[in-house]
Design a protein around this motif. Structure first.
Motif, PDB file in Angstrom:
ATOM      1  N   ARG A  49     -62.599  45.943  37.190  1.00 17.71           N
ATOM      2  CA  ARG A  49     -61.786  44.866  37.773  1.00 17.71           C
ATOM      3  C   ARG A  49     -60.417  45.361  38.201  1.00 17.71           C
ATOM      4  N   VAL A  65     -54.673  36.152  34.730  1.00 20.89           N
ATOM      5  CA  VAL A  65     -55.666  37.208  34.982  1.00 20.89           C
ATOM      6  C   VAL A  65     -55.124  38.548  34.521  1.00 20.89           C
ATOM      7  N   THR A 112     -66.915  39.948  42.017  1.00 19.22           N
ATOM      8  CA  THR A 112     -65.895  39.285  41.198  1.00 19.22           C
ATOM      9  C   THR A 112     -66.520  38.197  40.339  1.00 19.22           C
ATOM     10  N   ARG A 113     -67.455  37.446  40.906  1.00 18.00           N
ATOM     11  CA  ARG A 113     -68.119  36.391  40.134  1.00 18.00           C
ATOM     12  C   ARG A 113     -68.965  36.976  39.014  1.00 18.00           C
ATOM     13  N   MET A 157     -66.371  29.618  41.206  1.00 19.56           N
ATOM     14  CA  MET A 157     -66.664  30.884  40.546  1.00 19.56           C
ATOM     15  C   MET A 157     -68.165  31.084  40.365  1.00 19.56           C
ATOM     16  N   TRP A 161     -64.505  33.822  46.385  1.00 13.64           N
ATOM     17  CA  TRP A 161     -64.848  34.782  45.331  1.00 13.64           C
ATOM     18  C   TRP A 161     -66.112  35.547  45.719  1.00 13.64           C
ATOM     19  N   HIS A 198     -66.756  38.095  36.202  1.00 11.28           N
ATOM     20  CA  HIS A 198     -66.237  36.974  35.420  1.00 11.28           C
ATOM     21  C   HIS A 198     -67.254  36.493  34.389  1.00 11.28           C
TER      22      HIS A 198
END
Length: 217
Positions: free
Chosen positions: A53, A99, A11-12, A176, A7, A15
Motif C-alpha cells: 500500500r 489512512v 486498493t479494494r 469500497m 477505488w 482494504h
C-alpha cells in the motif's frame, strides 16, 4: 449526481484483505498455543499488504496516491471547522490522515513482531539477531502500545463510517466494494484497467518475496 470509479480493484482488495488479516491476528493471539504460528503468518501478511500500500500510494491510480488525499495541518483544521467545501472524490482530509496513521501503526506492529518474544516458547523470526533486552522492549511495544493503537484506530474508523452514514447521508462502505462513488463534481475517474491490475499483482509479488526473504534471513 454521477458514479465514477474511485477505488481501483487492488486498493479494494488491499482494504478487505487487511480487515481479514487483522481479525485473524486478533483471534489467534488470544487462542495462543499452536495458533501462534498462524498469528505470525497473519503478521507477515499484514507486513506484505502495508508495504504494497505504501508503494501503491506512490505509483497507483489517482485516488490511491498519497498526493491525492494527504493535506496540510491547516487544511485539516479548516475541514474540521467546516470552513472548506466538499473535498471531492476519494478520502477527505481527515480520512487521509487516518489512512496514514493506520499504515504507520500496522507497519510498526508487524515490524516489532519480527523481533518479539513471549519468554515461554514463541519468538519472532528475527529475535535471534538482537539482544534479549531489546527484544523484550519490542515485545512490550508490540503488545502494550501498537496493538491497542490499532484497535483504537479501527474504532475511530467505524465511528467515522457511522457518522457519515447517519449525519451526512454518505455511504463509505459500498464504494469500497464496488469501486464507484457518487459525486456532483467533475472529478476524473481512477484508472482501473488490466495493465494497472497487472502492475499491482507484480508489486504485491515483489513485496511478498521481500518479506519472505527477511523472515527466513
Amino acid at each position: 449526481m454521477k458514479a465514477i470509479r474511485v477505488w481501483d480493484l487492488p486498493t479494494r482488495l488491499f482494504h478487505w484483505a487487511l480487515v481479514v488479516i487483522i481479525a485473524g491476528a486478533f483471534i489467534t493471539q488470544y487462542l495462543g498455543g499452536e495458533a501462534m504460528a498462524w498469528h505470525f503468518r497473519f503478521g507477515y501478511a499484514a507486513l506484505v499488504l502495508v508495504l504494497f500500500r505504501v508503494l501503491w500510494g506512490l505509483i497507483g491510480p489517482r485516488y490511491a496516491r498519497f498526493a491525492s488525499f494527504l493535506r496540510s495541518p491547516a487544511t485539516i483544521v479548516s475541514y474540521l471547522r467546516g470552513r472548506t467545501g466538499g473535498h471531492g472524490s476519494g478520502h477527505n482530509p481527515l480520512g487521509g490522515l487516518s489512512v496514514l496513521a493506520m499504515l504507520a501503526v500496522i507497519l510498526l506492529q508487524a515490524g516489532s513482531g519480527l523481533f518479539s518474544n513471549d519468554d515461554i516458547a514463541t519468538e519472532g523470526p528475527l529475535a535471534h539477531v538482537i539482544d534479549k533486552g531489546l527484544s523484550d522492549q519490542l515485545s512490550w511495544l508490540h503488545a502494550q502500545v501498537t496493538g491497542p493503537l490499532i484497535y483504537g484506530l479501527i474504532g475511530l474508523h467505524l465511528l467515522a463510517i457511522a457518522y457519515h452514514r447517519v449525519f451526512k447521508k454518505r455511504d463509505l462502505v459500498t464504494p469500497m466494494i464496488t469501486g464507484d462513488q457518487l459525486t456532483e463534481s467533475d472529478d476524473l475517474p481512477a484508472n482501473d484497467n488490466a495493465p494497472v491490475r497487472t502492475v499491482a499483482l507484480l508489486l504485491m509479488g515483489c513485496c511478498a518475496m521481500g518479506v519472505y526473504g527477511v523472515v527466513h534471513w
